[in-house]
Design an enzyme around this catalytic site. Structure first.
Site, mmCIF file in Angstrom:
data_model
loop_
_atom_site.group_PDB
_atom_site.id
_atom_site.type_symbol
_atom_site.label_atom_id
_atom_site.label_comp_id
_atom_site.label_asym_id
_atom_site.label_seq_id
_atom_site.Cartn_x
_atom_site.Cartn_y
_atom_site.Cartn_z
ATOM 1 N N GLU A 11 10.989 -4.173 -9.758
ATOM 2 C CA GLU A 11 11.961 -4.516 -8.717
ATOM 3 C C GLU A 11 13.037 -5.460 -9.269
ATOM 4 O OE1 GLU A 11 10.653 -4.698 -4.363
ATOM 5 O OE2 GLU A 11 10.816 -6.783 -4.961
ATOM 6 N N GLU B 25 15.333 -3.444 -11.241
ATOM 7 C CA GLU B 25 16.179 -2.643 -10.346
ATOM 8 C C GLU B 25 17.315 -3.498 -9.779
ATOM 9 O OE1 GLU B 25 13.984 -0.923 -7.101
ATOM 10 O OE2 GLU B 25 15.733 0.155 -6.333
ATOM 11 N N CYS C 5 7.688 -3.826 -0.220
ATOM 12 C CA CYS C 5 6.215 -3.942 -0.388
ATOM 13 C C CYS C 5 5.441 -3.835 0.906
ATOM 14 C CB CYS C 5 5.805 -5.284 -0.959
ATOM 15 S SG CYS C 5 6.922 -6.035 -2.031
ATOM 16 N N SER D 89 14.628 -1.159 -2.070
ATOM 17 C CA SER D 89 14.222 -0.955 -3.455
ATOM 18 C C SER D 89 13.399 0.329 -3.493
ATOM 19 C CB SER D 89 13.353 -2.137 -3.903
ATOM 20 O OG SER D 89 12.531 -1.751 -4.978
ATOM 21 N N LYS E 22 -1.225 -0.425 5.832
ATOM 22 C CA LYS E 22 -1.607 0.013 4.479
ATOM 23 C C LYS E 22 -2.458 1.272 4.530
ATOM 24 C CE LYS E 22 0.105 -3.134 1.676
ATOM 25 N NZ LYS E 22 1.107 -2.724 0.687
ATOM 26 N N GLU F 284 -0.073 4.008 4.792
ATOM 27 C CA GLU F 284 0.651 4.165 3.524
ATOM 28 C C GLU F 284 -0.142 5.015 2.532
ATOM 29 O OE1 GLU F 284 0.988 0.648 1.046
ATOM 30 O OE2 GLU F 284 3.040 1.186 0.523
ATOM 31 N N GLU G 33 3.563 11.774 -0.367
ATOM 32 C CA GLU G 33 4.106 11.565 -1.719
ATOM 33 C C GLU G 33 3.242 10.612 -2.559
ATOM 34 O OE1 GLU G 33 5.443 10.744 1.143
ATOM 35 O OE2 GLU G 33 6.425 8.789 1.123
ATOM 36 N N CYS H 115 1.908 -11.576 4.660
ATOM 37 C CA CYS H 115 0.584 -10.934 4.652
ATOM 38 C C CYS H 115 -0.519 -11.854 5.163
ATOM 39 C CB CYS H 115 0.222 -10.482 3.246
ATOM 40 S SG CYS H 115 1.387 -9.294 2.599
#
Ligand code: SF4
Ligand code: SF4
Ligand code: SF4
Length: 587
Positions: free
Chosen positions: A282, A285, A302, A322, A361, A364, A369, A518
């Site tokens: 990141e 990037e 994230c 990102s 999560k 996710e 993908e 978190c």
């Protein structure tokens, strides 16, 4: 100062409290534990449960303490016979429509309704059920809803609207048909819900819970055909102890590792390894977008609830994200490629389990993908039935239940170390667990990569703490850059609306879905408060200071991963395994 204080009497005890203080809080100061099932710090109260009634001398009706303020001169009784009878009646009416499912309920032992029935000495059901049984909603990957266990306290509706600004669920129907539901009674999976799980943390009963996948993980652990590795997110070490009865903010890093080994995991790794990797990707990037051109401000990626939010609610702003996957997903992709190859394991037989602070999560892990290891191996000619990079994501609460189920006394365990190489990390990775932490970790690396010297003052205080949006300025490559860190989706909306209007002053933004980041995630210990979030966040910063290495680019295991496998940040292998594409997902 003194003129802002008032005097009142509670249960015969005279107390002085600040003018404007809630009556419930004033009662607590006087040592009276007035019960409530709907009120919760930080949320507006629906005053629906009726348990917090108190008697004010001279008043005709009983007074609900959750929605009234302390009043000068009031004489209040919190447990008079009239109060006790009214409370008992309110609770008995709630229980009349409640299923008798305690023994098999996810909240057995942590349910506020159950505890209240015990406290009030309920031993029989006097009233017949008047409400028809309601259907469950199991459509979402992260959370499950069982409206039959709902007591209409309104906390979930309030947290979704007031903290997250999503308003995915509301009260629907009238009278005995009143229930909580997404728009048009749809399933959560096809609603505006982002599966952050904040509703599950505040629900007093088993009506909204994380989707429990501990049975599936037990099955993995008992299968001789599987090598099962586990990764633990940064915030878990600061909250698992609390979920097992310790004080909020107790750090249990080494004991958590020991407990996971005793549960039967073959290797205990750390998501923090992948958090360091995220910073390398990141950070690179960001430097690329700054030097070669690219969409700015760049926003971190994230936090999966946040990804669901921008994909569903602000799809036109997706180019600002990102392209990095979250650390959870980077870990899974690396575990089933680099690690499996290094130790000679069949990647299809490796089970990756994550311990995460978050219900999003779970969703996710099931994004189509997120099978990049399978694709990578397929491109190398290794055929297998498709598998995900991460097999199961458990919340802190599910792990705590597994530890209890196995009879492990975490406090008596020795401190053990994570396994190599995917268990090595730096302090920069630890602070991913608190709001502002990803920004701080990224700046520790980006500054040094651009300026060739460490960031002056490693601890970037300006982006720490529980303020909703925190800002700072850094000078990078001779330019002043404004950065921001926001937590909760309500604050994310403010940031996004500015970007959409073309008035955003920022170059780099961190967004975390949950209050406090978190440490305040939807899979964390129940009944949250700012004090608990602060204590957990404080533990994360203690861990950062305790670690020998505190900058992601100093992690030798990451350097080895690049030299032996990935090549360089943003290289070909990184693009295949560590980056992804986001898409508009209308609901
Ligand atoms: S929600 Fe609470 S009271 Fe209801 S079945 Fe579950 S544990 Fe029992
Ligand atoms: S999971 Fe989050 S977005 Fe979905 S209903 Fe609950 S609080 Fe709202
Ligand atoms: S689902 Fe839970 S939090 Fe929401 S109204 Fe029902 S009992 Fe309250």
């Amino acid at each position: 100062m003194d003129q802002n204080m008032i005097t009142m009497t509670i249960d015969g005890r005279e107390i002085r409290v600040a003018e404007g203080m809630g009556l419930l809080e004033a009662c607590a100061m006087a040592g009276a534990q007035v019960p409530t099932l709907c009120h919760l710090e930080g949320l507006s109260s629906s005053a629906s449960c009726g348990l917090c009634v108190v008697e004010v001398e001279g008043g005709k009706a009983l007074t609900r303490a959750c929605v009234n303020k302390a009043v000068q001169g009031w004489k209040v009784h919190t447990s008079s016979p009239r109060v006790m009878a009214a409370r008992r009646m309110a609770l008995e009416l709630l229980l009349a429509n409640h299923p008798e499912d305690c023994l098999s309920c996810a909240r057995n032992g942590s349910c506020e309704l159950q505890a209240m029935a015990e406290r009030m000495g309920i031993r029989e059901r006097r009233f017949a059920r008047t409400r028809k049984a309601l259907a469950k909603d199991d459509s979402a990957e992260g959370i499950s809803r069982d409206n039959d266990k709902c007591i209409l306290c309104g906390r979930c509706v309030a947290v979704c609207a007031e903290i997250q600004g999503v308003t995915a669920i509301q009260f629907a129907g009238r009278g005995i048909r009143t229930h909580v539901a997404p728009f048009m009674d749809r399933g959560l999976a096809t609603s505006a819900c982002v599966q952050c799980g904040q509703c599950s943390v505040v629900c007093p009963t088993g009506a909204i819970t994380e989707r429990d996948e501990s049975r599936e993980v037990w099955r993995e652990l008992r299968s001789p055909a599987r090598t099962v590795v586990v990764q633990t997110a940064p915030a878990i070490r600061a909250s698992l102890g609390e979920a097992l009865g310790m004080e909020a903010g107790t750090l249990v890093t080494g004991k958590m590792v020991a407990a996971l080994r005793r549960l039967g995991f073959d290797k205990v790794f750390d998501t923090q390894f992948a958090a360091d990797l995220t910073i390398m990707e990141e950070g690179s990037e960001l430097i690329e977008r700054l030097t070669e051109g690219g969409t700015l401000p760049m926003i971190t990626s994230c936090s999966p609830g946040w990804i669901n939010f921008i994909e569903g609610h602000y799809p036109s702003l997706l180019p600002h994200l990102s392209s990095c996957k979250s650390p959870q997903q980077m870990f899974g992709a690396v575990a089933k490629t680099f690690y499996a190859e290094q130790v000679g394991l069949d990647p299809a037989a490796v089970g990756v389990v994550s311990i995460m602070p978050c219900t999003a999560k779970k969703k996710e892990t099931r994004r189509p993908e997120m099978r990049s290891a399978w694709t990578w191996w397929k491109d190398k000619g290794r055929e297998a039935a498709p598998y995900f990079d991460v097999d199961w994501a458990l919340t802190t609460r599910e792990l705590a239940r597994m530890i209890r189920e196995a009879g492990i006394d975490i406090e008596s365990l020795p401190e053990e170390d994570f396994d190599d190489p995917l268990g090595r990390s730096t302090g920069a990775a630890t602070i991913f667990g608190a709001t502002g932490g990803v920004m701080e970790a990224a700046l520790r690396t980006v500054y040094e990569l651009v300026e060739g010297k460490p960031l002056p003052g490693l601890e970037f205080e300006a982006v720490r703490g529980l303020a909703g949006i925190k800002e700072a300025t850094v000078v990078l490559g001779g330019k002043e850059l404004r950065v921001a860190a926001a937590h909760t989706l309500k604050n994310a909306r403010i940031i996004l609306d500015e970007i959409a209007a073309g008035t955003s002053p920022y170059t780099f933004i961190e967004i975390m879905t949950c209050p406090g980041g978190c440490v305040g995630g939807g899979g964390q210990p129940l009944l949250p408060s700012d004090a608990k979030r602060r204590a957990r966040g404080g533990a994360v910063y203690v861990e950062d200071r305790r670690l020998e290495l505190r900058k992601s680019h100093d992690n030798p295991a990451i350097a080895e991963l690049y030299s032996a496998f990935l090549g360089k940040p943003l290289g070909h292998e990184s693009h295949v395994l560590l980056h992804t594409k986001y898409a508009a997902r209308p609901f």
